[in-house]
Structures are given as structure tokens and as C-alpha cells.
Design an enzyme around this catalytic site. Sequence first.
Site, mmCIF file in Angstrom:
data_model
loop_
_atom_site.group_PDB
_atom_site.id
_atom_site.type_symbol
_atom_site.label_atom_id
_atom_site.label_comp_id
_atom_site.label_asym_id
_atom_site.label_seq_id
_atom_site.Cartn_x
_atom_site.Cartn_y
_atom_site.Cartn_z
ATOM 1 N N SER A 150 7.096 30.412 21.600
ATOM 2 C CA SER A 150 7.543 29.403 20.643
ATOM 3 C C SER A 150 8.763 29.860 19.854
ATOM 4 O O SER A 150 9.777 29.150 19.768
ATOM 5 C CB SER A 150 6.396 29.044 19.690
ATOM 6 O OG SER A 150 5.910 30.191 19.025
ATOM 7 N N TRP A 151 8.708 31.060 19.273
ATOM 8 C CA TRP A 151 9.791 31.561 18.427
ATOM 9 C C TRP A 151 11.036 31.845 19.262
ATOM 10 O O TRP A 151 12.152 31.502 18.876
ATOM 11 C CB TRP A 151 9.310 32.788 17.682
ATOM 12 C CG TRP A 151 10.071 33.254 16.474
ATOM 13 C CD1 TRP A 151 10.187 34.556 16.063
ATOM 14 C CD2 TRP A 151 10.782 32.484 15.478
ATOM 15 N NE1 TRP A 151 10.923 34.634 14.892
ATOM 16 C CE2 TRP A 151 11.289 33.378 14.514
ATOM 17 C CE3 TRP A 151 11.028 31.128 15.319
ATOM 18 C CZ2 TRP A 151 12.042 32.968 13.414
ATOM 19 C CZ3 TRP A 151 11.774 30.703 14.224
ATOM 20 C CH2 TRP A 151 12.271 31.619 13.282
ATOM 21 N N LYS A 190 7.090 41.023 14.674
ATOM 22 C CA LYS A 190 6.492 41.579 13.454
ATOM 23 C C LYS A 190 5.194 42.300 13.809
ATOM 24 O O LYS A 190 4.178 41.652 14.081
ATOM 25 C CB LYS A 190 6.207 40.465 12.449
ATOM 26 C CG LYS A 190 7.443 39.650 12.053
ATOM 27 C CD LYS A 190 7.071 38.452 11.201
ATOM 28 C CE LYS A 190 8.290 37.619 10.826
ATOM 29 N NZ LYS A 190 7.934 36.424 10.020
ATOM 30 N N GLY A 217 10.830 37.251 7.750
ATOM 31 C CA GLY A 217 10.779 36.385 6.578
ATOM 32 C C GLY A 217 9.901 35.177 6.800
ATOM 33 O O GLY A 217 9.290 35.017 7.868
ATOM 34 N N ALA A 263 7.919 28.939 13.899
ATOM 35 C CA ALA A 263 8.768 28.317 14.908
ATOM 36 C C ALA A 263 8.740 26.795 14.777
ATOM 37 O O ALA A 263 9.765 26.125 14.921
ATOM 38 C CB ALA A 263 8.306 28.733 16.304
ATOM 39 N N LYS A 304 1.741 41.406 6.414
ATOM 40 C CA LYS A 304 1.341 40.051 6.018
ATOM 41 C C LYS A 304 0.477 39.394 7.086
ATOM 42 O O LYS A 304 -0.343 38.520 6.776
ATOM 43 C CB LYS A 304 2.570 39.215 5.687
ATOM 44 C CG LYS A 304 3.569 39.024 6.824
ATOM 45 C CD LYS A 304 3.274 37.814 7.682
ATOM 46 C CE LYS A 304 4.210 37.760 8.876
ATOM 47 N NZ LYS A 304 3.930 36.590 9.759
ATOM 48 N N ASP A 357 7.140 35.833 3.096
ATOM 49 C CA ASP A 357 6.420 35.744 4.369
ATOM 50 C C ASP A 357 4.916 35.689 4.140
ATOM 51 O O ASP A 357 4.177 35.020 4.877
ATOM 52 C CB ASP A 357 6.781 36.939 5.251
ATOM 53 C CG ASP A 357 6.769 36.592 6.726
ATOM 54 O OD1 ASP A 357 6.404 35.463 7.081
ATOM 55 O OD2 ASP A 357 7.113 37.468 7.542
ATOM 56 N N ARG A 399 -0.743 31.608 13.241
ATOM 57 C CA ARG A 399 -1.752 32.011 14.237
ATOM 58 C C ARG A 399 -2.791 32.930 13.610
ATOM 59 O O ARG A 399 -3.982 32.852 13.927
ATOM 60 C CB ARG A 399 -1.083 32.745 15.395
ATOM 61 C CG ARG A 399 -0.022 31.971 16.121
ATOM 62 C CD ARG A 399 0.648 32.852 17.155
ATOM 63 N NE ARG A 399 1.982 32.373 17.459
ATOM 64 C CZ ARG A 399 2.849 33.048 18.189
ATOM 65 N NH1 ARG A 399 2.519 34.234 18.676
ATOM 66 N NH2 ARG A 399 4.047 32.557 18.433
#
Length: 336
Positions: A8-9, A107, A138, A142, A193, A246, A257
Site C-alpha cells: 500500500s505505502w 518503520k 511520521g 497510505a 509507536k 506518529d 494495522r
Amino acid sequence: MAVIGAGSWGTVLASLLADNGHSVTLYGNHQEVLDEIINFHTNKRYLAATFKTNERIAVTIDLKAAVQGQDMLLLVIPTKAIRSVGASIATILAQNNAQPIIVSATKGIEPGSKKRVSQIIAEEIYPAQTDKIAIISGPSHAEGVAQKDLTALSVASESTAVAELVQETFSNDYLRLYTTNDVIGVEVGGATKNVIALGAGLLYGKGFGDNAKAALMTRGLAEMTRLGVRLGAQPLTFSGLSGIGDLIVTCTSTNSRNWRAGRELAKGKGLEQTLSDMGMVVEGVLTAKALHELSQELNLEMPISAAIYRFLYEDSSVDAEIARMMGRENKPELEF
């Protein structure tokens, strides 16, 4: 430019870069996904059918074809794949004596080695040229960027010139990047995060409300900052986009997710089934293991991360961990 990873991203960023006027090749390892992008300009495996990619994107399942001749590579693949894909990229670059800028939008922290993504890239591709590596992180999903929701991110690099080049390459009228040289802080924030967001989903799934969520996020920020500063990060980074920013978006959005996985786990669904049903990588699950290893090695107190680790890997329960957390010794809020 090559975008490595057609999830997706990766798909959204590839389309954004093409919208910005750049020549973009998107690499993926699922031919049916790439065929759909080329033929229909959609990626329904990972994104809503309403999102249409820029028609100028080229696609390939051949990593060498994607990488050769590029001046910038964007890695948008799971943390667990960074090392192996990085090694393959290094071989390709060595054959052509090429030295493109490597940008990561991943990440996570690697269990075992406890390395951040930039450290893995450095080891596998640029051991002597870490200033050619940049990290984008950050508050972003997406899905939001696909809808042109106004988005602000951090781009971190040891090289100010590299950070500014990436900033110029990605920025447009709905995506704005801010530069920083605090690579450690940006990566620690982006990875940690995800674990806290698992906790936010667990609390929601157990029926807790806004008070609990706010407490988790605030104390999660304290853990994130404590770890980052111990590793050499700048404290103020965690008050910025890749820290609190974030954390907010990942702990409060159903697009997360990690949040969704936590919610499902709280309902009693097993970890393996939850991850299978998600259909996409949930970075917080492996990062929880890496954070546990790091906190043990550094003798660092990270009670929320430890609780989530015990829930995921030591068959603890949400109720038991809440009781443990609320029963901890009383102490001042701030640490200096």
C-alpha cells in the site's frame, strides 16, 4: 527513481512521485499485483479500488531492472526483508559501480541484531557512506495520502544535502517534509509507536475508553523518548512528527494495522490467525521482540513494551498485564 515494494505505502508513494514529475519504476514480487497496476492502475490487494495510480509508473518483478541506472532508491518493504533485499541491491550496485541515495520508509527494529533500518542498510549496502541514507517517517497512512489528505513527515539523514534533496523530491501541495539530522530519533519513534499502537488496539478491544488511550499514549511517549535518548537521539525529536505525531495517528486510526491487530487479539483471536487475516505486515509484532531485547540489554525500564511482549510471546493476558501496570510502584511523572 525506483520504489522497492508494491504494498500500500510503496504503491501510493510511487504514484505520488510520478505525480511530482519523476520517472518511477515500481518493483514488487507479486506479478498479479504489478499486472493490475499496469492494466487497471489499481492495487486492490492493498488499497481501495477507488485509488488510481499515476499511469506513467513503470513496474517490474526484476530487482536488477528496477535498480540499474537509478539515482535514488526508495525502500518500502518489511523490516524483516531489508537485510536480504539490501544484500541483493548491493550486488547489483557493485556490478555497475553505482551509488544512489537510499531512502527508507520502513518503520521497525530487527530482532536479534536490534538494529534500526538505517543500520541494516548501512551494513548491507553502504558501510562507509552512511550519509547516502535517508529515513522518511511520521504520521501517515497510505490510505490518507492516497486521498491527498494533508500530510507532514520527517526526513532524516546525516547529510543535510541528502535530506533536502529528498524533501524536494517528495514534497507537493498535500505532502510536506521537514528535514532533521536525528536519524536515531526518527527511527526509534517510528518503530516504537507500532508497539504502543498494538497496546491501544488491545485496550479498545477490551472495552476501555479515551482515558486509557490517553494514558497509554502519554506513557508510551515516555518510553519511546527514554529509549531514544539512551541510544543517542535528541529529546525534542519525540515532540515532533516522527514521535508524538506518529503515535497519535497510529493509536487512534482504524487504518493502523497495529491498532487493528491489537483489537482482534483482544477478542481472543490467536496471533497467527490475526496476522494471516490482516494480509499485510504488522511491524509492531516483531518490533515488540526487538524492544524487549533492547531494554534487557540496556537495563532500561519500558513497562508498556514489556507488557505487550509478554502478551504476544509469553502467553500472558491483557487483564494480567493491566493489573501489573496499575499496581506498579508509585513514582514521579517526569524524569530528568
